[in-house]
Design an enzyme around this catalytic site. Structure first.
Site, mmCIF file in Angstrom:
data_model
loop_
_atom_site.group_PDB
_atom_site.id
_atom_site.type_symbol
_atom_site.label_atom_id
_atom_site.label_comp_id
_atom_site.label_asym_id
_atom_site.label_seq_id
_atom_site.Cartn_x
_atom_site.Cartn_y
_atom_site.Cartn_z
ATOM 1 N N GLY A 511 11.840 127.260 40.427
ATOM 2 C CA GLY A 511 12.066 125.906 40.917
ATOM 3 C C GLY A 511 13.510 125.735 41.321
ATOM 4 O O GLY A 511 14.370 126.579 41.049
ATOM 5 N N GLY A 516 20.855 123.508 41.213
ATOM 6 C CA GLY A 516 20.773 124.908 41.589
ATOM 7 C C GLY A 516 19.333 125.390 41.550
ATOM 8 O O GLY A 516 18.415 124.653 41.885
ATOM 9 N N ASP A 628 18.625 111.921 31.396
ATOM 10 C CA ASP A 628 17.898 112.321 32.609
ATOM 11 C C ASP A 628 16.487 112.807 32.267
ATOM 12 O O ASP A 628 16.050 113.850 32.753
ATOM 13 C CB ASP A 628 18.665 113.418 33.349
ATOM 14 C CG ASP A 628 18.163 113.603 34.782
ATOM 15 O OD1 ASP A 628 17.509 112.671 35.296
ATOM 16 O OD2 ASP A 628 18.418 114.655 35.376
#
Length: 804
Positions: A511, A516, A628
């Protein structure tokens, strides 16, 4: 005659009108219309435009807008905010615009050709977005343009040769795209002021144009990670202002020019790694007194390691691994007390390790593995208090392994392949033989010999059992080391990661995101790992790396992803994490249509996540805020147990703090708590809000950013409107269709069965709505969430079992 007078009157009127128009100041209504069209094209999830761009005040006072004295728009600047949308062609009507910066704003679509008609434009920055298509040729009309930055988008096709018309250009940044084809030969013929060229991380082919060397003001040339071939133009090594030369990870070849044609007095970084250069390490580098980083690894350089490297006082990083270097390690390198990293691995170096290496007091990384070094390991290496990565494996070293310093936590991986070493039993390396020749009385023979034989027998049995266990573990292919092993796990080198991922090929890509890419890797021992390679083009990459390392190393919980190791140097940083066979929750929901996830599994996954957050919020010695949480950061192991990952922007609450003020917007749009926008503060309640949104998403299989959620309608509002009597209209249909497959056959289902599921669905959705309330103080704490979810799961499992 009458006709003559009429015609004269008309001409006078027209002339008067023209004079009047000439005396009227330029209208700014065109600018207003362009700005409103710009706003109309964007979603603006944080309400930046909605709250400020209003008709009650002049548009020159609007956020992100700047004007000149004539009230004409000269600047439109938004950076690192979520705008989400496309660029309106109407911006081409801002005829006085000199600065257009929309960096990292989540904009999509193509670059309108109309931007090429802005005669005064000097700065065009659209970096770190998701723009696509080709780079418009018409941008070559912007003859006043000084900065063109399109970094990290999805542009494809070739670099337009029309860009050679940008005679005022100072900075050209196109890295991190999908550009292909050669660099146009004439691209730099008409840009005398160009000081930075950044075209790395693309698919460019062909040779480096010789015209680059005509740029007398060039300070940085970055072409790394392309498919460039051929030699480097010799004149490139004779540029007096060049500070950065980075052409690594290409197919470049040939020798480097000799000393007579090598003049780079300002050079700070030279990165030629992973090419096919050959010949000796160029002597001309000895004149580069400002050199900080030397990276020549993975080439075909031969000869010895130059002793003159020690005379470069600013040099801190030396990477010469995987070449054909021979001879001894220069003792002179020991004088370089500012050296931070030295990698001489995978060469043919021989002789001993200089004892004076103990003087390298600043060094953090020392890799001498896979050479022909012999003799003892210098005890002086124990003095290197900053040394975190020492690799001496696969040499011909022998004798006593030093005690203390870096050797207290060294792993077998860093010493293996040196069969004559002794003195570290905890790693299975035998004690050194006792050379004492003193005689012992015969009456002590039984007291000494018998226990020794007995101990040997016990050790043999123990080793046999350990070997048997290792064989079992090998057959099971355990993906990561145990907790005990991890505490002593050594940093993994970049070259090992290259082997583990087949040079980071797309076949091993798991992924990618703004941080990155994540690759699947297989180490030499067969263990599987996930390698999170940070995007070093982002300014925050190093900070994110340090933050995540700290968070993962100081936390330990079954539902937090474990850090196995790290790999870090100046231009490469990676986290090595345990491999999760089932990928992310996002994959399970959307790539697999959610069909493999029953209601019970979904509750179980979110219970795992809740327990991880409870640990971070209430059980850890410092409160950790994840900041997050979203489905792509929730990973699933082989048993579908959830592990929370990605702590790149996590925060700590120190002492009695209940919240922390953030300097930038964290997290991901749709999952961020609303108080981020109003107060700029994060707290435990912020994570709880994100958890509530994810809980709603896993039950509805609708992203909070789904196109259906526009204007005032959000995912929470949509579910709230259906709660509690119309949940079938919002819940993922596969939950009701597949729930009883594990317990009740289709033929034996009853309406009561679905009624039971609906009852528990309502309970979970009620909990999700409690977690995602607008007011932070009204959200339920995470320890209560764990209790409620655990009770729901237990009761439902019990009832499901009774039905089967």
């Amino acid at each position: 005659m009458a006709f003559f007078f009429i015609r004269t009157a008309i001409l006078i009127l027209l002339a008067t009108a023209a004079c009047t128009a000439a005396l009227t100041p330029p209208s700014n209504s065109t600018d207003l219309a362009a700005l409103l069209a710009f706003k109309e094209q964007l979603k603006d999830p944080l309400g930046i435009l909605a709250g400020n761009w209003t008709a009650t005040e002049s548009f020159c006072l609007w956020a992100g807008v700047s004007c000149d004295s004539r009230q004409r728009v000269t600047g439109l600047v938004f950076s690192d905010v979520q705008l989400q949308g496309s660029i309106t062609p109407s911006l081409g009507n801002l005829s006085f615009l000199s600065t257009l910066i929309l960096g990292n704003t989540s904009i999509t679509g193509t670059v309108p050709n109309e931007l090429g008609s802005l005669p005064w434009l000097q700065n065009l920055n659209l970096s770190f977005n998701s723009l696509s298509g080709t780079i418009p040729h018409i941008l070559g009309n912007l003859t006043r343009l000084e900065i063109l930055d399109l970094t990290q988008n999805h542009f494809f096709g070739g670099i337009p040769h029309e860009l050679h018309n940008l005679r005022s250009l100072v900075y050209l940044g196109l890295p991190g795209n999908e550009l292909s084809g050669p660099i146009p030969q004439g691209l730099f013929n008409n840009t005398p002021n160009l000081s930075e060229i950044r075209l790395g991380l693309n698919r460019l082919t062909g040779a480096i144009p010789g015209s680059v060397s005509s740029l007398l003001k060039l300070e940085a040339l970055v072409l790394e990670k392309n498919l460039l071939s051929g030699p480097v133009p010799p004149s490139l090594f004779n540029m007096s202002q060049l500070q950065v030369l980075a052409v690594g990870r290409n197919n470049l070849s040939g020798p480097i020019p000799g000393n007579e044609s090598f003049h780079l007095p300002m050079l700070q970084t030279i990165a030629l790694q992973e090419n096919q250069f050959h010949g000796p390490i160029p002597l001309g580098l000895s004149t580069c007194q400002n050199l900080v980083e030397l990276s020549l690894a993975v080439n075909n350089f031969t000869g010895s390691v130059p002793s003159w490297l020690a005379a470069l006082p600013k040099l801190t990083l030396i990477y010469l691994a995987m070449n054909g270097l021979t001879g001894k390690i220069p003792v002179e390198l020991s004088n370089h007390t500012g050296l931070l990293g030295l990698d001489l691995s995978e060469n043919n170096l021989e002789g001993s390790i200089p004892d004076s290496f103990g003087n390298l007091l600043s060094i953090e990384e020392l890799d001498l593995s896979s050479n022909l070094l012999s003799g003892a390991i210098p005890k002086s290496l124990t003095n290197l208090t900053y040394l975190a990565n020492l690799n001496l494996s696969f040499n011909r070293l022998g004798g006593q392994i030093p005690e203390g310093g870096v050797f207290l936590n060294i792993t077998l991986k860093s010493l293996m392949g040196n069969n004559a070493l002794c003195g570290l039993p905890r790693l299975g390396i035998a004690q050194c033989p006792n050379t004492s020749k003193q005689s012992r009385p015969k009456q002590l023979l039984i007291k000494v010999l018998l226990p020794a034989v007995l101990a040997f027998f016990i050790l043999a049995v123990f080793l046999y059992m350990m070997l048997a266990r290792m064989k079992v573990n090998k057959r099971r292919k355990m993906p990561v080391p145990s907790d005990t092993d991890m505490q002593n796990y050594q940093l993994i080198s970049y070259h090992e990661l290259v082997r583990a991922t087949s040079n980071f090929t797309d076949n091993n890509l798991l992924g990618e995101g703004s941080f990155g890419k994540v690759f699947k890797g297989e180490l030499d021992d067969g263990s599987l790992i996930a390698i999170k390679v940070l995007n070093m083009r982002q300014e925050s990459a190093s900070k994110s790396f340090d933050t995540e390392c700290r968070a993962l190393r100081m936390t330990r919980h079954r539902n937090l992803v474990r850090i196995v190791s790290t790999c870090s140097n100046l231009d490469f940083k990676a986290l090595i994490l345990e491999y999760m066979p089932h990928g992310s929750l996002d994959d399970s929901l959307y790539l697999n249509d959610g069909r493999q996830l029953s209601f019970l599994q979904r509750v179980g996954i979110m219970l795992d996540v809740a327990m991880a957050l409870e640990y971070l919020h209430h059980q850890h010695f410092e409160v950790v805020l994840h900041c997050d949480l979203k489905p792509s950061n929730i990973l699933l192991d082989k048993d579908m147990i959830a592990h929370v990952s990605d702590f790149g922007i996590s925060k700590l609450l120190v002492g009695d703090e209940n919240s922390i003020t953030l300097t930038s917007m964290p997290g991901t749009v749709g999952y961020m708590a609303p108080e981020f926008g109003s107060t700029g503060k994060a707290s435990r309640a912020s994570d709880i809000y994100s958890f509530g949104i994810v809980l709603l998403e896993i039950l509805t299989r609708k992203r909070p950013t789904d196109p259906m959620f526009v204007s005032e309608l959000s995912l929470r509002q949509w579910v709230s409107q259906a709660f509690p009597h119309e949940l079938s209209n919002v819940v993922d249909s596969s939950i009701l269709q597949d729930e009883f497959n594990n317990g009740i056959d289709d033929a034996s289902r009853t309406p009561e069965d679905f009624s039971v599921t609906n009852t528990y669905l309502a309970s979970v959705i009620e909990l999700a709505l409690l977690c995602s309330r607008v007011a932070p103080e009204e959200r339920i704490p995470m320890n209560d969430v764990v209790v409620k979810l655990n009770r729901i799961k237990s009761n439902y499992s019990s009832q499901l079992g009774n039905k089967s």
